[in-house]
Design a protein around this motif. Sequence first.
Motif, PDB file in Angstrom:
ATOM      1  N   ASN A  14     -17.161  13.546   5.316  1.00  0.00           N
ATOM      2  CA  ASN A  14     -17.089  13.816   3.884  1.00  0.00           C
ATOM      3  C   ASN A  14     -15.650  13.798   3.386  1.00  0.00           C
ATOM      4  O   ASN A  14     -14.765  14.379   4.022  1.00  0.00           O
ATOM      5  CB  ASN A  14     -17.689  15.195   3.574  1.00  0.00           C
ATOM      6  CG  ASN A  14     -19.147  15.256   3.965  1.00  0.00           C
ATOM      7  OD1 ASN A  14     -20.014  14.871   3.203  1.00  0.00           O
ATOM      8  ND2 ASN A  14     -19.410  15.686   5.194  1.00  0.00           N
ATOM      9  N   HIS A  57     -14.589  23.791   4.545  1.00  0.00           N
ATOM     10  CA  HIS A  57     -14.858  24.588   5.747  1.00  0.00           C
ATOM     11  C   HIS A  57     -14.523  23.767   6.976  1.00  0.00           C
ATOM     12  O   HIS A  57     -14.238  22.573   6.875  1.00  0.00           O
ATOM     13  CB  HIS A  57     -16.309  25.099   5.772  1.00  0.00           C
ATOM     14  CG  HIS A  57     -17.357  24.035   5.854  1.00  0.00           C
ATOM     15  ND1 HIS A  57     -17.558  23.107   4.866  1.00  0.00           N
ATOM     16  CD2 HIS A  57     -18.275  23.740   6.815  1.00  0.00           C
ATOM     17  CE1 HIS A  57     -18.552  22.295   5.206  1.00  0.00           C
ATOM     18  NE2 HIS A  57     -19.000  22.657   6.394  1.00  0.00           N
ATOM     19  N   ASP A  61     -17.304  17.401  10.280  1.00  0.00           N
ATOM     20  CA  ASP A  61     -17.568  16.364   9.272  1.00  0.00           C
ATOM     21  C   ASP A  61     -16.788  16.605   7.977  1.00  0.00           C
ATOM     22  O   ASP A  61     -16.912  15.844   7.018  1.00  0.00           O
ATOM     23  CB  ASP A  61     -19.083  16.217   8.994  1.00  0.00           C
ATOM     24  CG  ASP A  61     -19.748  17.505   8.535  1.00  0.00           C
ATOM     25  OD1 ASP A  61     -19.444  18.570   9.098  1.00  0.00           O
ATOM     26  OD2 ASP A  61     -20.575  17.447   7.597  1.00  0.00           O
ATOM     27  N   HIS A  62     -15.942  17.657   7.972  1.00  0.00           N
ATOM     28  CA  HIS A  62     -15.087  17.926   6.808  1.00  0.00           C
ATOM     29  C   HIS A  62     -13.600  17.925   7.151  1.00  0.00           C
ATOM     30  O   HIS A  62     -12.761  17.932   6.250  1.00  0.00           O
ATOM     31  CB  HIS A  62     -15.491  19.252   6.149  1.00  0.00           C
ATOM     32  CG  HIS A  62     -16.891  19.199   5.646  1.00  0.00           C
ATOM     33  ND1 HIS A  62     -17.223  18.949   4.334  1.00  0.00           N
ATOM     34  CD2 HIS A  62     -18.085  19.289   6.304  1.00  0.00           C
ATOM     35  CE1 HIS A  62     -18.543  18.901   4.208  1.00  0.00           C
ATOM     36  NE2 HIS A  62     -19.088  19.100   5.393  1.00  0.00           N
ATOM     37  N   ASP A 143     -23.090  21.709   1.750  1.00  0.00           N
ATOM     38  CA  ASP A 143     -23.059  22.612   2.893  1.00  0.00           C
ATOM     39  C   ASP A 143     -23.323  24.058   2.455  1.00  0.00           C
ATOM     40  O   ASP A 143     -22.454  24.931   2.542  1.00  0.00           O
ATOM     41  CB  ASP A 143     -21.722  22.512   3.651  1.00  0.00           C
ATOM     42  CG  ASP A 143     -21.507  21.117   4.216  1.00  0.00           C
ATOM     43  OD1 ASP A 143     -21.226  20.218   3.414  1.00  0.00           O
ATOM     44  OD2 ASP A 143     -21.650  20.937   5.442  1.00  0.00           O
ATOM     45  N   HIS A 191     -28.348  24.087   5.090  1.00  0.00           N
ATOM     46  CA  HIS A 191     -28.102  23.025   4.120  1.00  0.00           C
ATOM     47  C   HIS A 191     -29.190  23.021   3.040  1.00  0.00           C
ATOM     48  O   HIS A 191     -30.332  23.395   3.287  1.00  0.00           O
ATOM     49  CB  HIS A 191     -28.085  21.668   4.818  1.00  0.00           C
ATOM     50  CG  HIS A 191     -26.885  21.471   5.693  1.00  0.00           C
ATOM     51  ND1 HIS A 191     -25.670  21.033   5.198  1.00  0.00           N
ATOM     52  CD2 HIS A 191     -26.696  21.676   7.020  1.00  0.00           C
ATOM     53  CE1 HIS A 191     -24.802  20.964   6.191  1.00  0.00           C
ATOM     54  NE2 HIS A 191     -25.393  21.362   7.313  1.00  0.00           N
ATOM     55  N   HIS A 216     -24.203  14.466   0.869  1.00  0.00           N
ATOM     56  CA  HIS A 216     -24.399  15.080   2.185  1.00  0.00           C
ATOM     57  C   HIS A 216     -25.840  14.934   2.676  1.00  0.00           C
ATOM     58  O   HIS A 216     -26.460  15.884   3.176  1.00  0.00           O
ATOM     59  CB  HIS A 216     -23.982  16.562   2.152  1.00  0.00           C
ATOM     60  CG  HIS A 216     -23.471  17.075   3.476  1.00  0.00           C
ATOM     61  ND1 HIS A 216     -24.282  17.167   4.589  1.00  0.00           N
ATOM     62  CD2 HIS A 216     -22.261  17.499   3.877  1.00  0.00           C
ATOM     63  CE1 HIS A 216     -23.582  17.638   5.602  1.00  0.00           C
ATOM     64  NE2 HIS A 216     -22.337  17.831   5.193  1.00  0.00           N
TER      65      HIS A 216
END
Length: 262
Positions: A14, A57, A61-62, A143, A191, A216
Amino acid sequence: MLTLTTLASGSSGNAALVSEGGTHILIDAGISARRITTALKALGVAPADLAAVLITHEHSDHISGLATLSRQLPTPVYASYGTAGTLVGKLPALEGRLFGFTPGESFQIGPLTVETFATPHDTAQSNGYAVSAGGRKAAVVTDLGHVTEAVQRGIAGAHLLVAETNHDIEWLQSGPYPYFLKERVLGDYGHLSNEAGAELVCEAAEDQARTLVLAHLSKENDTPQRAYDTVRLALERRGAVIGSDVRLDVAPRSEKGPTYIV
Ligand SMILES: [Zn+2]
Ligand SMILES: [Zn+2]
């Protein structure tokens, strides 16, 4: 002119760029630094001109591109105190330019006002962001296991909303994930489902949002068509006409999306 472009969206990475004039900020760095810099250049933004990187966070994936990016660029990084605490040991290059905040606080980056709000997710201290300039506001909320009052307050008044539609509940329940993972994703700190995301999007559309971007999406438990159709039906049930009242898009998983004028 406030603009937002998603660079990638989904459980494999992301990142989104928010710009106002010559001020550019990145929300999350969950794809490789090379992909981030390539996307920025394609948008006419020199990577060195990034004014800040905002992290939601510490899930990979971030932040997967953050280590390399922060070695290449002197850009300051902002994260909640809890998230920052998880980054500081892993990313020594950030020393002296990692700035913490308590979700709920706001700060200024050039002409951009950044509002932060807590999100319920299984991390140290996750949060979403709303960025505004010139009376326009864009909010990014992914998220989160459920919608809280803090989230509703955070996105209130947004003209553009990037909202999570992670999974189709039935597909997830009957899908290939092991039981513990299904419980995690469906839980209060997991999620947002397509159905819950649709509810959030409808509330935003009944407020001021005219551009709605679904984000997402799970690769295993959703498809862009499934997410789109779920939200489209919910909006139409509330009387909104897609294409004239509101614009509804799904953020592409692994390439940049269109540049939205907020
Ligand atoms: Zn994520
Ligand atoms: Zn996460």
